[in-house]
Scaffold this motif. Structure first.
Motif, PDB file in Angstrom:
ATOM      1  N   MET A  21      49.215 -13.299  70.184  1.00 19.28           N
ATOM      2  CA  MET A  21      48.687 -12.326  69.224  1.00 19.28           C
ATOM      3  C   MET A  21      47.234 -12.646  68.878  1.00 19.28           C
ATOM      4  N   GLN A  22      46.941 -13.927  68.682  1.00 17.40           N
ATOM      5  CA  GLN A  22      45.572 -14.337  68.375  1.00 17.40           C
ATOM      6  C   GLN A  22      44.660 -14.118  69.578  1.00 17.40           C
ATOM      7  N   GLU A  23      45.182 -14.406  70.767  1.00 15.06           N
ATOM      8  CA  GLU A  23      44.384 -14.241  71.981  1.00 15.06           C
ATOM      9  C   GLU A  23      44.064 -12.770  72.225  1.00 15.06           C
ATOM     10  N   LYS A  24      45.044 -11.908  72.051  1.00 17.39           N
ATOM     11  CA  LYS A  24      44.843 -10.471  72.262  1.00 17.39           C
ATOM     12  C   LYS A  24      43.877  -9.904  71.236  1.00 17.39           C
ATOM     13  N   ALA A  25      43.986 -10.410  70.006  1.00 14.38           N
ATOM     14  CA  ALA A  25      43.084  -9.924  68.967  1.00 14.38           C
ATOM     15  C   ALA A  25      41.638 -10.268  69.278  1.00 14.38           C
ATOM     16  N   TRP A  30      50.835  -7.922  75.109  1.00 16.44           N
ATOM     17  CA  TRP A  30      50.323  -9.266  75.343  1.00 16.44           C
ATOM     18  C   TRP A  30      50.486  -9.718  76.792  1.00 16.44           C
ATOM     19  N   GLY A  31      51.171  -8.898  77.597  1.00 20.26           N
ATOM     20  CA  GLY A  31      51.327  -9.241  79.005  1.00 20.26           C
ATOM     21  C   GLY A  31      50.019  -9.245  79.769  1.00 20.26           C
ATOM     22  N   SER A  32      49.002  -8.572  79.231  1.00 24.49           N
ATOM     23  CA  SER A  32      47.709  -8.509  79.925  1.00 24.49           C
ATOM     24  C   SER A  32      46.833  -9.725  79.664  1.00 24.49           C
ATOM     25  N   VAL A  33      47.221 -10.588  78.732  1.00 24.54           N
ATOM     26  CA  VAL A  33      46.430 -11.791  78.457  1.00 24.54           C
ATOM     27  C   VAL A  33      46.398 -12.659  79.711  1.00 24.54           C
ATOM     28  N   ARG A  34      45.218 -13.156  80.057  1.00 19.32           N
ATOM     29  CA  ARG A  34      45.071 -13.964  81.271  1.00 19.32           C
ATOM     30  C   ARG A  34      44.987 -15.446  80.910  1.00 19.32           C
ATOM     31  N   LEU A  35      45.754 -16.269  81.629  1.00 22.03           N
ATOM     32  CA  LEU A  35      45.768 -17.705  81.379  1.00 22.03           C
ATOM     33  C   LEU A  35      44.461 -18.320  81.879  1.00 22.03           C
ATOM     34  N   GLY A  36      43.677 -18.849  80.947  1.00 21.21           N
ATOM     35  CA  GLY A  36      42.377 -19.396  81.286  1.00 21.21           C
ATOM     36  C   GLY A  36      41.235 -18.535  80.797  1.00 21.21           C
ATOM     37  N   GLY A  37      41.563 -17.378  80.201  1.00 20.79           N
ATOM     38  CA  GLY A  37      40.517 -16.489  79.709  1.00 20.79           C
ATOM     39  C   GLY A  37      40.377 -15.254  80.571  1.00 20.79           C
ATOM     40  N   ALA A  38      39.683 -14.256  80.050  1.00 15.82           N
ATOM     41  CA  ALA A  38      39.585 -12.958  80.718  1.00 15.82           C
ATOM     42  C   ALA A  38      38.935 -13.051  82.095  1.00 15.82           C
ATOM     43  N   ASP A  39      38.049 -14.009  82.290  1.00 14.94           N
ATOM     44  CA  ASP A  39      37.315 -14.114  83.557  1.00 14.94           C
ATOM     45  C   ASP A  39      37.921 -15.125  84.520  1.00 14.94           C
ATOM     46  N   PHE A  63      54.351 -28.760  85.612  1.00 12.89           N
ATOM     47  CA  PHE A  63      53.894 -28.551  86.982  1.00 12.89           C
ATOM     48  C   PHE A  63      53.501 -27.088  87.200  1.00 12.89           C
ATOM     49  N   ILE A  64      54.358 -26.156  86.755  1.00 13.07           N
ATOM     50  CA  ILE A  64      54.059 -24.734  86.933  1.00 13.07           C
ATOM     51  C   ILE A  64      52.781 -24.360  86.188  1.00 13.07           C
ATOM     52  N   ALA A  65      52.605 -24.903  84.990  1.00 12.77           N
ATOM     53  CA  ALA A  65      51.395 -24.607  84.222  1.00 12.77           C
ATOM     54  C   ALA A  65      50.147 -25.048  84.968  1.00 12.77           C
ATOM     55  N   ARG A  66      50.216 -26.208  85.615  1.00 14.66           N
ATOM     56  CA  ARG A  66      49.035 -26.747  86.291  1.00 14.66           C
ATOM     57  C   ARG A  66      48.631 -25.921  87.504  1.00 14.66           C
ATOM     58  N   VAL A  67      49.549 -25.120  88.074  1.00 19.67           N
ATOM     59  CA  VAL A  67      49.206 -24.351  89.277  1.00 19.67           C
ATOM     60  C   VAL A  67      49.096 -22.858  88.976  1.00 19.67           C
ATOM     61  N   SER A  68      49.137 -22.451  87.697  1.00 22.78           N
ATOM     62  CA  SER A  68      49.201 -21.025  87.361  1.00 22.78           C
ATOM     63  C   SER A  68      47.977 -20.515  86.608  1.00 22.78           C
ATOM     64  N   ARG A  69      46.924 -21.275  86.549  1.00 24.27           N
ATOM     65  CA  ARG A  69      45.698 -20.826  85.883  1.00 24.27           C
ATOM     66  C   ARG A  69      45.164 -19.568  86.577  1.00 24.27           C
ATOM     67  N   GLY A  70      44.731 -18.609  85.777  1.00 27.39           N
ATOM     68  CA  GLY A  70      44.157 -17.389  86.336  1.00 27.39           C
ATOM     69  C   GLY A  70      45.133 -16.230  86.440  1.00 27.39           C
ATOM     70  N   ARG A  71      46.416 -16.455  86.225  1.00 26.52           N
ATOM     71  CA  ARG A  71      47.407 -15.376  86.278  1.00 26.52           C
ATOM     72  C   ARG A  71      47.530 -14.714  84.902  1.00 26.52           C
ATOM     73  N   SER A  72      47.803 -13.427  84.886  1.00 25.60           N
ATOM     74  CA  SER A  72      48.091 -12.779  83.615  1.00 25.60           C
ATOM     75  C   SER A  72      49.493 -13.171  83.164  1.00 25.60           C
ATOM     76  N   VAL A  73      49.768 -13.035  81.878  1.00 25.08           N
ATOM     77  CA  VAL A  73      51.095 -13.380  81.357  1.00 25.08           C
ATOM     78  C   VAL A  73      52.160 -12.528  82.041  1.00 25.08           C
ATOM     79  N   ARG A  74      51.883 -11.247  82.222  1.00 26.11           N
ATOM     80  CA  ARG A  74      52.855 -10.346  82.869  1.00 26.11           C
ATOM     81  C   ARG A  74      53.113 -10.782  84.314  1.00 26.11           C
ATOM     82  N   GLU A  75      52.050 -11.046  85.040  1.00 22.85           N
ATOM     83  CA  GLU A  75      52.168 -11.495  86.424  1.00 22.85           C
ATOM     84  C   GLU A  75      52.881 -12.839  86.498  1.00 22.85           C
ATOM     85  N   PHE A  76      52.525 -13.727  85.606  1.00 21.33           N
ATOM     86  CA  PHE A  76      53.107 -15.072  85.578  1.00 21.33           C
ATOM     87  C   PHE A  76      54.618 -15.015  85.375  1.00 21.33           C
TER      88      PHE A  76
END
Length: 546
Positions: free
Chosen positions: A542-546, A106-115, A377-390
Motif C-alpha cells: 500500500m505504501q509502495e503503490k501510494a 498492488w499487483g503492478s508493484v515491481r520488486l526493486g522499483g519501477a525501473d 532463495f526465490i527472493a534473491r533471483v526474482s528482482r525486477g518482476r512485478s508482484v502479479r508476475e511473481f
C-alpha cells in the motif's frame, strides 16, 4: 506520499531516500554483529541463542535417547490431532491472499522499483523456482504417496480398489486412482507454493524496495517499526533459524533413509541407523566442500547437475512406462484436484483424519519450516518482476512441474499395482509391508535397466541431499548474520555441520517420527509469523503503490 517518521511505516523510495538510508543504517548497526572467536561474524543474540539451543538439543537426544524417543513418539500425533485445523486454515489463507494480490491494484508493484529489470530470463528463472522448493521430497514421495492415498489412506472417503485378499475391485479403480493423484497434487501444488511465495515476496519487497537487510525481521518493519532491530526481531529470526534447521534435518533424514534403501537394493548394504549416520556424515562432508566453494562454484553447479539428471530420469520413466496412461493421469489428476480442492482444504467435519492429520498437517508444517530457506532463495533471483508476475509464476509453474512428476512416477507405480498386483514390487513395499524408502526402487524394478536407473536414483538423492545442506547453511548463516550474504566461511561451516548433527541425533533418538515431530513443533509457531507477514506485505505494498 508524506514521509512516515513514526517508525510504523516505510516510505516509498522516491522523496524519502534519506529516511530509507537511515533505516538501513539503523538495521545494519543493530544486526551486523561483530567478528568473534574462530572468525564468526556473530549476530547477538540470534546466533548465540540459536547455536546454544541446538547444542543443548543435540546433547539431550544423545544422552537420553530413550526419553527423547518417547517424547518424539508422543509429540507428532498430539500436535497434528490438536492443531490440524490451524495448519489447514492458515494454508488456505496463504493461497487466498496470493490470489487476491494477483487481481489487486498492488499487483503492478515491481520488486526493486519501477525501473528495475529482471536479472534472469524466464527459462532460467523457472528452473531456479522449481529447484528451490522441491528435491529430496519428490524422490521420496513421488511413488509412495499416489499409491498410498489410492490404496490405504482413502482421502475424502473414496474407497480403495485393493481388497483384503489383494484382488482388484474394478468398480473402485477409476475414482481411487484419480483421488490418489489429486490428494498428492494437493500436497505439492498451490498450497506449498503459496507458503513459499509469502516469504519470498516479503523478503524481496522489503530488501529491494525498502533497502532493508535480507533477513526475516525486515518484513515486519511496517508493523513493529524500530523494534524489529530489538528483541521482537531477535525472536522472529530465531524462530526462522529453528524452522529452517529442523525442516532441512527432516529432508536430510528422508534422503539418508532412501539412499540406504537404494544401496541395500542394489549392493546388499544393510538398512540400519549406523549406515544412515555414515551417509549423513559423508554427504555433510561433501556439502562442506560445496560451502567452501561458495554459491556460484558450489551450490549453482550442483543444482544444474541435479536438474539435468532429474530430467533424464523423468523422461526415461515417461517413455519406458505406460506413456499414454501417464498423460491421461496428468489430465485426470489435475481435474480431480480442481474438483476436490475445496473439500481437501476443509478441516471441519472430516472423517479421513488419517489423511488430514497424518499427511496434510505434517506437510503444511514441513513447507512452513522450509519457507525461510526457499523464500530467501526465490527472493534473491526474482528482482525486477512485478508482484502479479511473481506470484502467478511462483504458484503455477512449479506446481505444474510437480504434477507432471507425480503423474509420471506415481502414475507408473499405480499402473504396476493395478495391472499385476500379485507380482508388483510397489504393492509389496507400499501396501503390504509399507517400506516407503524402497518405493522408488520398487517402481524402477518394473522397468528396463532397473540397476542403472536405481543407481541414478541414489545419485539424485545424494546430490539433492548435498544441495539442500549447503544451500540451507547459507540461508541460516545469512539470518544469523543479520542479513549479510557474505558472512565468514567458518560460520557457514558451523551451520552445515550442525544441520547434519541434528539429522543424525533425530534419527538416533526416534527415527522418522522424531524428524516429523520436530518439523511440526517448529512449524507451528512459525505459522503465526507467516500470518503476520501477510499483513506486513499488504501494508508495504500500500505504501509502495501510494
Amino acid at each position: 506520499m508524506a514521509d512516515d517518521t513514526t517508525g510504523q511505516g516505510i516510505p516509498a523510495p522516491d522523496g524519502a531516500s534519506a529516511l530509507i538510508e537511515t533505516e538501513y543504517e539503523i538495521g545494519q548497526h543493530n544486526v551486523e554483529g561483530a567478528v568473534g572467536p574462530f572468525g564468526f561474524d556473530i549476530h547477538n543474540p540470534v546466533f548465540m541463542i540459536s547455536g546454544l539451543s541446538i547444542v543443548a538439543f543435540v546433547f539431550y537426544a544423545l544422552v537420553l535417547p530413550e526419553h527423547a524417543s518417547a517424547m518424539f513418539g508422543w509429540l507428532r500425533p498430539w500436535l497434528t490431532s490438536t492443531f490440524d485445523w490451524f495448519f489447514l486454515g492458515a494454508a488456505n489463507i496463504f493461497v487466498l491472499f496470493c490470489l487476491f494480490l494477483i487481481v489487486s491494484p498492488w499487483g503492478s508493484v515491481r520488486l526493486g522499483g519501477a525501473d528495475a529489470t529482471p536479472d534472469y530470463s524466464y527459462i532460467g528463472w523457472f528452473a531456479m523456482l522449481f529447484a528451490a522448493g522441491m528435491g529430496i521430497g519428490l524422490m521420496f514421495f513421488g511413488v509412495l504417496e499416489p499409491v498410498y492415498h489410492m490404496a490405504i489412506s482413502e482421502p475424502l472417503g473414496v474407497p480403495s480398489p485393493i481388497a483384503e485378499d489383494g484382488s482388484i475391485i474394478a468398480a473402485n479403480v477409476d475414482a481411487a486412482r484419480q483421488m490418489g493423484l489429486a490428494a498428492t497434487i494437493y500436497h505439492w501444488g498451490l498450497h506449498p507454493w503459496a507458503i513459499y511465495a509469502i516469504v519470498a515476496l516479503a523478503l524481496a519487497l522489503f530488501t529491494y524496495n525498502k533497502g532493508l537487510p535480507l533477513t526475516i525481521r525486515s518484513a515486519f518493519y511496517p508493523i513493529f517499526g524500530e523494534r524489529v532491530w530489538g528483541w521482537t526481531g531477535h525472536i522472529i529470526d530465531t524462530l526462522a533459524v529453528f524452522a529452517t534447521l529442523f525442516g532441512l534435518a527432516t529432508s536430510l533424514g528422508f534422503g539418508a533413509q532412501q539412499a540406504n534403501a537404494g544401496l541395500e537394493h542394489i549392493f546388499g548394504i544393510p538398512v540400519s541407523t549406523t549406515v544412515q549416520v555414515l551417509l549423513i556424515s559423508g554427504i555433510t562432508a561433501i556439502a562442506l566442500v560445496s560451502v567452501l566453494r561458495g554459491l556460484d562454484g558450489g551450490v549453482k553447479v550442483l543444482s544444474e547437475i541435479n536438474m539435468g539428471v532429474a530430467l533424464l530420469l523423468l523422461v526415461f520413466v515417461l517413455l519406458a512406462g505406460p506413456t499414454l496412461t501417464i498423460f491421461s493421469d496428468f489430465a485426470a489428476g489435475l481435474g480431480a484436484y480442481a474438483t476436490n480442492l475445496v473439500s481437501l482444504s476443509n478441516p471441519i467435519g472430516r472423517e479421513d483424519t488419517a489423511y488430514m492429520q497424518g499427511w496434510t498437517a505434517f506437510y503444511w508444517a514441513w513447507w512452513i519450516s522450509w519457507s525461510p530457506f526457499v523464500g530467501m532463495f526465490i527472493a534473491r533471483v526474482s528482482r525486477g518482476r512485478s508482484v502479479r508476475e511473481f506470484i502467478t509464476c511462483v504458484l503455477i509453474i512449479p506446481s505444474l512441474v510437480c504434477v507432471l512428476w507425480m503423474a509420471v512416477f506415481g502414475g507408473t507405480a499405480i499402473d504396476q499395482v493395478l495391472t499385476d498386483p500379485a507380482t508388483s514390487a510397489v504393492k509389496a513395499t507400499v501396501i503390504d509391508s509399507y517400506s516407503p524408502e524402497l518405493s522408488l526402487f520398487a517402481m524402477l524394478e518394473g522397468l528396463p535397466l532397473a540397476s542403472i536407473t536405481s543407481l541414478i536414483g541414489i545419485v539424485l538423492v545424494i546430490v539433492f541431499f548435498v544441495t539442500s545442506s549447503d544451500s540451507g547453511s547459507l540461508v541460516i548463516d545469512t539470518i544469523t548474520a543479520g542479513g549479510k550474504v557474505d558472512a565468514p566461511v567458518p560460520q557457514r561451516v558451523f551451520w552445515c555441520v550442525f544441520e547434519g548433527a541434528v539429522a543424525i541425533v533425530l534419527l538416533i533418538g526416534g527415527g522418522l517420527g522424531a524428524l516429523q515431530a520436530m518439523v511440526i513443533s517448529t512449524g507451528l509457531p512459525f505459522t503465526l509469523v507467516l500470518l503476520l507477514m501477510c499483513w506486513a506485505i499488504l501494508r508495504g505494498l500500500m505504501q509502495e503503490k501510494a
